[in-house]
Design a protein around this motif. Structure first.
Motif, short mmCIF file in Angstrom:
data_model
loop_
_atom_site.label_atom_id
_atom_site.label_comp_id
_atom_site.label_asym_id
_atom_site.label_seq_id
_atom_site.Cartn_x
_atom_site.Cartn_y
_atom_site.Cartn_z
N CYS A 1 -112.30 142.49 62.13
CA CYS A 1 -111.68 143.96 62.08
C CYS A 1 -112.67 144.97 61.81
O CYS A 1 -113.78 144.70 61.10
CB CYS A 1 -110.75 143.95 60.51
SG CYS A 1 -109.97 145.51 60.31
N LEU A 2 -112.60 145.76 62.70
CA LEU A 2 -113.63 146.95 63.04
C LEU A 2 -112.86 148.40 62.54
O LEU A 2 -111.68 148.45 63.15
CB LEU A 2 -114.33 147.01 64.33
CG LEU A 2 -115.12 145.84 64.57
CD1 LEU A 2 -115.81 146.01 66.04
CD2 LEU A 2 -116.54 145.85 63.44
N LYS B 1 -109.53 135.99 65.94
CA LYS B 1 -108.74 137.08 66.22
C LYS B 1 -109.55 138.58 65.95
O LYS B 1 -110.15 138.56 65.16
CB LYS B 1 -107.57 137.12 65.06
CG LYS B 1 -106.76 135.79 65.33
CD LYS B 1 -105.89 135.93 66.56
CE LYS B 1 -105.14 134.55 66.61
NZ LYS B 1 -104.30 134.16 67.97
N VAL B 2 -109.06 139.53 66.87
CA VAL B 2 -109.86 140.75 67.01
C VAL B 2 -108.96 141.79 66.35
O VAL B 2 -107.67 142.07 67.08
CB VAL B 2 -110.61 140.94 67.97
CG1 VAL B 2 -111.32 142.39 68.06
CG2 VAL B 2 -111.60 139.79 68.43
N THR C 1 -106.82 150.54 48.57
CA THR C 1 -105.59 149.95 48.04
C THR C 1 -105.71 148.40 48.23
O THR C 1 -104.78 147.76 48.10
CB THR C 1 -104.51 150.27 49.13
OG1 THR C 1 -104.60 150.23 50.68
CG2 THR C 1 -104.35 152.04 49.08
N MET C 2 -106.86 148.01 48.20
CA MET C 2 -107.05 146.44 48.30
C MET C 2 -106.48 145.59 49.55
O MET C 2 -105.71 144.75 49.44
CB MET C 2 -106.53 145.89 46.86
CG MET C 2 -107.42 146.27 45.77
SD MET C 2 -109.13 146.22 46.09
CE MET C 2 -109.59 144.34 45.94
N GLY C 3 -106.43 146.46 50.51
CA GLY C 3 -105.90 145.86 51.61
C GLY C 3 -104.54 146.36 52.15
O GLY C 3 -104.08 146.16 53.25
N LYS C 4 -103.80 147.10 51.20
CA LYS C 4 -102.45 147.51 51.55
C LYS C 4 -102.36 148.86 52.29
O LYS C 4 -103.06 149.71 51.92
CB LYS C 4 -101.49 147.69 50.25
CG LYS C 4 -99.92 148.03 50.50
CD LYS C 4 -99.43 147.98 49.38
CE LYS C 4 -97.80 148.29 49.54
NZ LYS C 4 -96.87 148.28 48.38
N LEU C 5 -101.67 148.87 53.42
CA LEU C 5 -101.45 149.84 54.37
C LEU C 5 -100.48 150.75 53.88
O LEU C 5 -99.29 150.72 54.51
CB LEU C 5 -101.69 149.80 55.90
CG LEU C 5 -102.85 149.04 56.33
CD1 LEU C 5 -102.59 148.89 57.93
CD2 LEU C 5 -103.81 150.07 56.10
N HIS C 6 -100.47 151.61 52.80
CA HIS C 6 -99.41 152.43 52.02
C HIS C 6 -100.10 153.64 51.47
O HIS C 6 -101.09 153.37 50.87
CB HIS C 6 -98.53 151.59 51.28
CG HIS C 6 -97.41 152.52 50.74
ND1 HIS C 6 -97.64 152.85 49.47
CD2 HIS C 6 -96.53 153.10 51.04
CE1 HIS C 6 -96.47 153.75 49.10
NE2 HIS C 6 -96.03 154.16 50.29
N LEU D 1 -108.28 143.86 55.34
CA LEU D 1 -107.09 144.10 56.35
C LEU D 1 -107.25 142.79 57.55
O LEU D 1 -106.47 142.15 57.77
CB LEU D 1 -107.67 145.27 57.23
CG LEU D 1 -107.15 146.50 56.70
CD1 LEU D 1 -107.66 147.80 57.66
CD2 LEU D 1 -105.61 146.60 56.28
N ALA D 2 -108.51 142.20 57.73
CA ALA D 2 -108.70 140.94 58.60
C ALA D 2 -107.81 140.01 57.76
O ALA D 2 -107.30 139.14 58.55
CB ALA D 2 -109.99 140.70 58.81
N MET D 3 -108.03 139.96 56.53
CA MET D 3 -107.46 138.59 55.93
C MET D 3 -105.71 138.72 56.12
O MET D 3 -105.15 137.95 56.30
CB MET D 3 -107.89 138.48 54.45
CG MET D 3 -109.32 138.02 54.34
SD MET D 3 -110.01 138.31 52.60
CE MET D 3 -108.74 136.98 51.74
N ASN D 4 -105.31 140.08 55.66
CA ASN D 4 -103.90 140.42 55.88
C ASN D 4 -103.22 140.36 57.22
O ASN D 4 -102.29 139.84 57.33
CB ASN D 4 -103.52 141.77 55.36
CG ASN D 4 -104.02 141.88 53.93
OD1 ASN D 4 -104.19 141.10 53.09
ND2 ASN D 4 -103.93 143.27 53.25
#
Length: 280
Positions: free
Chosen positions: A36-37, A64-65, A79-84, A273-276
């Motif tokens: 994830c970039l 996966k990219v 937000t520890m990876g949460k997109l909100h 984000l990549a993990m999510n």
């Protein structure tokens, strides 16, 4: 020709960074599951697709990219990876970006100084330089910025500022003068103070625009949501604290806004984000 060269240079630089990261981690490309970039200026699907294709050519087919605007990974870092919620970045440039619970996106600012990102480091410093020239011409009031900026740049006269500015008008070079503006404001210079007040207001308005378009504040305007604040302009920890002034204005608009200074780098946000993305 110049565009092709720039793209080749960008791709080569990206490949070098990835290679260095793999060496430092002790893994090779076959061990990677996802990349994830967060890339500044990625604002269109065609930009995303181009960079994604570059990355896919560098890794085995199972990898996966994901390529996102750098504001999105900055949000994830708070937000520890949460997109909100909303992220506000203010460094050399500035942008506000947000997501609602349904994944709808909105942004404000981020168009560069020509299009009015006056809350950015470049915007603050450019207004300071303009104030010095106006004072020298007699078109504006005298300001402490004149002696402070001339001393910082090793110049003897405001006339020399013109040559200095256009010799290399890069955004970062201009934005590096923000500490001088802050020091003058702390010393009581009214022009400097107004520049910073206006910058804080402009940054808060960018957040307000995103929040209202997404309805993050709820129908009554009091709902809770995160506002992640990233960048040297917001986190300078000076007596005249731009980040604190921006936070105060945001909370005036939205009492439920929770401003967050991330404890991890945006790169960690990209990893989260990549993990999510992989698990969804």
């Amino acid at each position: 020709m110049c565009i092709v060269y720039a793209e080749t240079a960008a791709r080569d630089s990206l490949e070098q960074v990835i290679s260095e990261a793999l060496v430092q981690s002790g893994f090779d490309k076959s061990d990677v599951r996802g990349v994830c970039l967060g890339v500044s200026g990625v604002n269109h699907p065609s930009d995303q697709e181009k960079i994604e294709n570059w990355i896919r050519d560098m890794f085995p087919s199972h990898v996966k990219v994901y390529v996102q605007n750098d504001a999105i990974v900055a949000l994830a870092s708070g937000t520890m990876g949460k997109l909100h919620g909303c992220v506000l970045i203010a460094g050399t440039g500035c942008i506000a970006y947000g997501f609602d619970e349904d994944g709808k996106e909105a942004r404000a600012s981020g168009g560069g100084p020509i299009l009015g990102d006056w809350g950015s480091g470049y915007g603050i410093a450019a207004q300071a330089l303009t104030a010095v020239i106006r004072a020298h011409d007699g078109r504006g009031p005298q300001t402490m910025l004149t002696s402070t900026i001339l001393k910082a740049l090793g110049l003897s006269s405001p006339d020399e500022l013109i040559g200095w500015t256009y010799a290399d008008p890069s955004w970062a070079r201009i934005a590096a003068l923000v500490p001088q503006v802050v020091s003058c404001a702390e010393a009581g210079d009214e022009i400097s103070d107004k520049i910073l007040v206006d910058a804080a207001e402009d940054l808060a308005l960018s957040v307000k625009a995103v929040v209202q378009r997404l309805g993050l504040c709820g129908k009554d305007g009091t709902a809770s949501f995160p506002v992640v604040m990233v960048g040297g302009v917001l986190n300078a920890n000076q007596k005249w604290d731009i980040g604190k002034e921006v936070s105060k204005r945001i909370n005036r608009y939205f009492p439920g806004a929770q401003t967050i200074i991330p404890k991890v780098e945006p790169a960690v946000g990209a990893a989260l984000l990549a993990m999510n993305f992989l698990s969804s």
